[in-house]
Every structure is written in C-alpha cells, then in structure tokens.
Scaffold this active site. Structure first.
Site, PDB file in Angstrom:
ATOM      1  N   LYS A   1     -19.677   8.340  20.286  1.00 16.98           N
ATOM      2  CA  LYS A   1     -19.365   9.520  19.424  1.00 16.98           C
ATOM      3  C   LYS A   1     -18.840  10.147  20.709  1.00 16.98           C
ATOM      4  O   LYS A   1     -18.578  11.242  19.436  1.00 16.98           O
ATOM      5  CB  LYS A   1     -20.263   9.095  18.355  1.00 16.98           C
ATOM      6  CG  LYS A   1     -20.808   8.057  17.371  1.00 16.98           C
ATOM      7  CD  LYS A   1     -18.846   7.918  16.400  1.00 16.98           C
ATOM      8  CE  LYS A   1     -19.379   7.027  15.483  1.00 16.98           C
ATOM      9  NZ  LYS A   1     -18.435   6.087  15.556  1.00 16.98           N
TER      10      LYS A   1
ATOM     11  N   LYS B   1      -9.342  -3.980  15.342  1.00 16.30           N
ATOM     12  CA  LYS B   1      -9.922  -4.306  14.258  1.00 16.30           C
ATOM     13  C   LYS B   1      -9.500  -3.448  12.978  1.00 16.30           C
ATOM     14  O   LYS B   1      -9.165  -2.402  13.273  1.00 16.30           O
ATOM     15  CB  LYS B   1     -11.131  -4.734  14.594  1.00 16.30           C
ATOM     16  CG  LYS B   1     -12.009  -3.588  14.232  1.00 16.30           C
ATOM     17  CD  LYS B   1     -13.714  -3.820  14.535  1.00 16.30           C
ATOM     18  CE  LYS B   1     -14.196  -2.536  13.658  1.00 16.30           C
ATOM     19  NZ  LYS B   1     -14.660  -2.729  12.438  1.00 16.30           N
TER      20      LYS B   1
ATOM     21  N   LYS C   1     -12.533   1.104   8.182  1.00 18.46           N
ATOM     22  CA  LYS C   1     -12.311   1.741   6.611  1.00 18.46           C
ATOM     23  C   LYS C   1     -12.091   2.734   7.205  1.00 18.46           C
ATOM     24  O   LYS C   1     -10.997   3.515   6.432  1.00 18.46           O
ATOM     25  CB  LYS C   1     -13.795   2.213   6.275  1.00 18.46           C
ATOM     26  CG  LYS C   1     -15.012   0.905   5.650  1.00 18.46           C
ATOM     27  CD  LYS C   1     -15.617   1.104   5.055  1.00 18.46           C
ATOM     28  CE  LYS C   1     -17.068   0.466   5.771  1.00 18.46           C
ATOM     29  NZ  LYS C   1     -17.797   1.390   6.516  1.00 18.46           N
TER      30      LYS C   1
HETATM   31  P1  ATP Z   1     -16.084   1.994  10.195  1.00 23.14           P
HETATM   32  O1  ATP Z   1     -14.784   2.370  10.380  1.00 23.14           O
HETATM   33  O2  ATP Z   1     -16.964   3.873   9.152  1.00 23.14           O
HETATM   34  O3  ATP Z   1     -16.636   2.015  11.817  1.00 23.14           O
HETATM   35  P2  ATP Z   1     -15.949  -0.412  10.130  1.00 23.14           P
HETATM   36  O4  ATP Z   1     -15.008  -1.296   8.674  1.00 23.14           O
HETATM   37  O5  ATP Z   1     -15.941  -0.580  10.948  1.00 23.14           O
HETATM   38  O6  ATP Z   1     -16.606   1.237   8.768  1.00 23.14           O
HETATM   39  P3  ATP Z   1     -18.472  -0.556   9.483  1.00 23.14           P
HETATM   40  O7  ATP Z   1     -19.779  -0.533   7.885  1.00 23.14           O
HETATM   41  O8  ATP Z   1     -18.931  -0.314  11.008  1.00 23.14           O
HETATM   42  O9  ATP Z   1     -17.133  -1.184   8.937  1.00 23.14           O
HETATM   43  O10 ATP Z   1     -19.250  -2.651   9.207  1.00 23.14           O
HETATM   44  C1  ATP Z   1     -19.827  -3.235   7.751  1.00 23.14           C
HETATM   45  C2  ATP Z   1     -20.018  -4.208   8.246  1.00 23.14           C
HETATM   46  O11 ATP Z   1     -18.465  -5.255   8.223  1.00 23.14           O
HETATM   47  C3  ATP Z   1     -20.971  -4.758   9.606  1.00 23.14           C
HETATM   48  O12 ATP Z   1     -21.588  -5.839   9.623  1.00 23.14           O
HETATM   49  C4  ATP Z   1     -19.160  -4.690  10.713  1.00 23.14           C
HETATM   50  O13 ATP Z   1     -19.572  -5.945  11.890  1.00 23.14           O
HETATM   51  C5  ATP Z   1     -18.359  -5.509   9.479  1.00 23.14           C
HETATM   52  N1  ATP Z   1     -17.149  -5.965   9.907  1.00 23.14           N
HETATM   53  C6  ATP Z   1     -16.335  -4.387   9.960  1.00 23.14           C
HETATM   54  N2  ATP Z   1     -15.143  -4.610  10.474  1.00 23.14           N
HETATM   55  C7  ATP Z   1     -14.999  -6.002  10.874  1.00 23.14           C
HETATM   56  C8  ATP Z   1     -13.689  -6.586  11.049  1.00 23.14           C
HETATM   57  N3  ATP Z   1     -13.010  -6.499  11.325  1.00 23.14           N
HETATM   58  N4  ATP Z   1     -14.615  -8.288  11.113  1.00 23.14           N
HETATM   59  C9  ATP Z   1     -14.820  -8.315  10.577  1.00 23.14           C
HETATM   60  N5  ATP Z   1     -16.697  -7.636  10.346  1.00 23.14           N
HETATM   61  C10 ATP Z   1     -16.340  -6.560  10.065  1.00 23.14           C
HETATM   62 MG    MG Z   2     -18.095   0.445  12.519  1.00 21.08          MG
END
Ligand code: ATP
Ligand code: MG
Length: 335
Positions: free
Chosen positions: A113, A195, A198
C-alpha cells in the site's frame, strides 16, 4: 456440542465479481449450516484506501444484498456492517497497545500500500492487521475462511491474542485459516492480466451486477490465441481461465467437447473454435448471473427489508461482541 465460530469480511470497495463469488461467498454459503457464522461488510477498513465516502453507503447495501442473493441466509448467519459494532473499535484500542510499530511496518500488505498510495500512508493502513484481529477476536472466532494472501494477517492476529492472554489471562482463542477446499479457486481477469478485482480492470472483470449484454461483450473480448502448437500442449493462463469459468457454469458435456477440441488441435490444424467457446460461455454465464443480479436488485430496492436485515445482523453481532468485550474489560481491569 456448540458450533465453532467462523468469521469473514468483505470490503465495500466496489461491485462484487465472480472471483468474490467462487473464491469467497460460495464457501460462506456452504458453511452456514455447519458453523456459527459471522460475515461482515468491512466499511471501516475501506477508509484506509477509499477516503471518499460518497458512494460508501450504497456499496455497503449492495454488498449485503448481493451476499443474500448468493445464498447467505440472514436467519442462519450474522450478516452485519462493521461500523454497527462499536465493541470492535474498543478491542482494537486494547490490541493496539500489544502491536509493535516494527512488525506492522514489515507487513507485506502495508509495504504494497505504501507503494500504491505514497501520498496517503495513514495510521489506519499501518494498523490494518490490528483492526482485522479485533474483527476476528471480538467473536472469539477460530476459523477464518480467507485466501493465502491473508496468512500473514492471521498469524499477527494469533500473536496479538497470545500476547493478550499472556498479559491479562486466557480470554481469546487463536484463529486459523480454514476452507473446505485445500486450493481456493482464483479467477483471472479476462484479459489475462492479474485477477478479477473490485477496484481494478473493470472491463475484464465479470460483476454479479452485469446485465446480459455486458457479460456477452466482456466475454467475447476475452483474450485468446491461434490455438495450441502441438496436440495436448499445456494451456496458457488466459485459456485455462476460460475453461475454469466454463467448468463453473457450463455442463460437463460442454466442457468436455471444448477440452477434446483443444487436445486435438495443433498448429495448422486448429479444431477448437474460441469464438464458439466464448459464445457458449457467455450464454451459460448470463444464465448463471441473472438470478443473482435480479434478486440482489430486488433486495437493494426494498429499503424496509434491507434495514430489517441490517438491524438483525447488528443485534446478533453486538450480542456476541459485548459478551467478549466484557471478559476483555474484566481481564484488563477496565470493568
Ligand atoms: P479490492 O480490489 O478492493 O482488493 P477484491 O476484488 O480483491 O477487492 P477483496 O475484498 O479483497 O476483493 O476480497 C474479498 C474476498 O474475495 C477474499 O476472500 C478474496 O480472497 C476473494 N477474491 C477476490 N478476488 C478474487 C479472485 N479474482 N478470485 C478468487 N477469489 C477472489
Ligand atoms: Mg483484494
């Protein structure tokens, strides 16, 4: 026998996507009968990276609605908003006295970060693992369904709990990572870079709120190539990802057909037609996402139902949290 306590959270930093569904929420749904589950929307945590709160409340409500649409039953689990449980903040304060600057600065996610947002290295970022420990320990949860990237934070949560217990008496059980499957599914983005996420790369991420047209457009644009060089050669990541997605939403016969086509293809003799494969995947994906999108939208627009669910979750979470906090206060001498 009392059910063991499971806890997990999700940050309201954007629209939930297929990675969140298959990597997290689908597992929560499977756990809700076997464990005493607490699932929360981590809106305090989102302030560390998303200080603009104009959209926050909407996002929080959407995450709640989407979790229910995916199959979480608010009667069975405590589904709540982090900021509705002030007990967490008090435990965070006690744990902060047991967390050291040096170890917090060494956390991998903190170092990431600092690189990503050099102009906003706030103390909330530094103490993120402490707040996360408080989220878990406030319910005396022992099982935490998270991916590998969270291992270090969980180890820190165990360290803080051990220090607390050593100094003030045995109050907090030690939490461990837990999943039904030994390997969690990881969904790559459709352009093959990183990956699904969000907050990044939105055109290559499939969201649970995407309509059929959007799903089709995104999948038809997914990265493919000329086909394999030799029969039976290994699939590149972006092709494997299409097969992974197909395995999750299409019938076994459909997957087998394209697997066979892939394995029979070679340079100059390409049997597999990626255009057809993507068309089929888009159709199956649209059918899979539609009921989730529609149910989530219904819940989100039903303000009365939504606020009832949020209150119910807060009540359950606060009952558990205040019981722990009472033990904590007694142990520390704040009662
Ligand atoms: P951000 O971009 O804000 O970090 P994010 O999409 O990575 O958002 P998180 O809130 O960090 O989502 O993660 C929520 C849950 O979803 C966690 O358990 C994480 O391991 C899972 N997760 C996030 N992205 C993936 C992905 N592409 N494939 C599988 N699991 C995922
Ligand atoms: Mg994340």
């Amino acid at each position: 026998m009392e059910k063991e306590v499971v806890l997990s959270g999700i940050r309201p930093t954007g629209f939930l996507h297929l990675g969140n569904y298959f990597g997290a929420m689908r597992n929560y749904v499977r756990m809700q009968d076997d464990y005493n589950c607490y699932f929360f929307v981590a809106n305090w945590h989102s302030l560390t990276t998303h200080p603009d709160t104009k959209e926050l409340k909407n996002s929080v409500h959407r995450v709640i609605a989407e979790n229910i649409a995916c199959g979480l039953d608010p009667e069975k689990v405590a589904l709540y908003i982090q900021s509705d449980v002030p007990e967490i903040a008090e435990l965070y304060l006690y744990l902060n006295m047991l967390a050291y600057k040096g170890e917090l600065e060494k956390t991998v996610t903190f170092k990431d970060k600092v690189r990503q947002q050099p102009d906003n290295v706030n103390a909330g970022l530094l103490t993120y693992p402490v707040l996360q420990a408080a989220d878990i320990l406030i319910h005396r949860a022992v099982k935490v369904p998270v991916g590998k990237d969270q291992e270090q934070h969980l180890e820190m949560a165990r360290n803080f709990a051990e220090r607390f217990n050593y100094r003030y008496g045995e109050v907090l059980p030690l939490p461990y990572a837990f999943n039904y499957d030994s390997e969690l599914v990881r969904i790559m983005s459709l352009d093959g870079t990183g990956k699904m996420s969000k907050s990044e790369n939105q055109m290559a991420t499939l969201y649970l709120a995407d309509d059929e047209d959007t799903i089709r457009k995104k999948i038809m644009k997914a990265k493919t190539d000329q086909g394999p060089e030799t029969p039976g050669s290994a699939k590149p990541d972006y092709i494997q990802n299409l097969f992974t997605l197909m395995g999750l939403v299409s019938t076994p016969d459909t997957v087998k057909k394209f697997e066979d086509d892939f394995n029979a293809s070679s340079a100059g003799n390409c049997i597999i037609r990626y255009g057809d494969m993507k068309k089929q995947l888009a159709e199956d994906m649209a059918r899979f996402i539609r009921p989730i999108r529609e149910k989530a939208a219904d819940i989100q627009h039903n303000k009365e139902l939504l606020s009832r669910i949020i209150l119910q979750g807060a009540d359950k979470a606060r009952a558990s949290a205040s019981a722990t906090l009472q033990l904590v206060r007694e142990a520390v001498g704040m009662n």
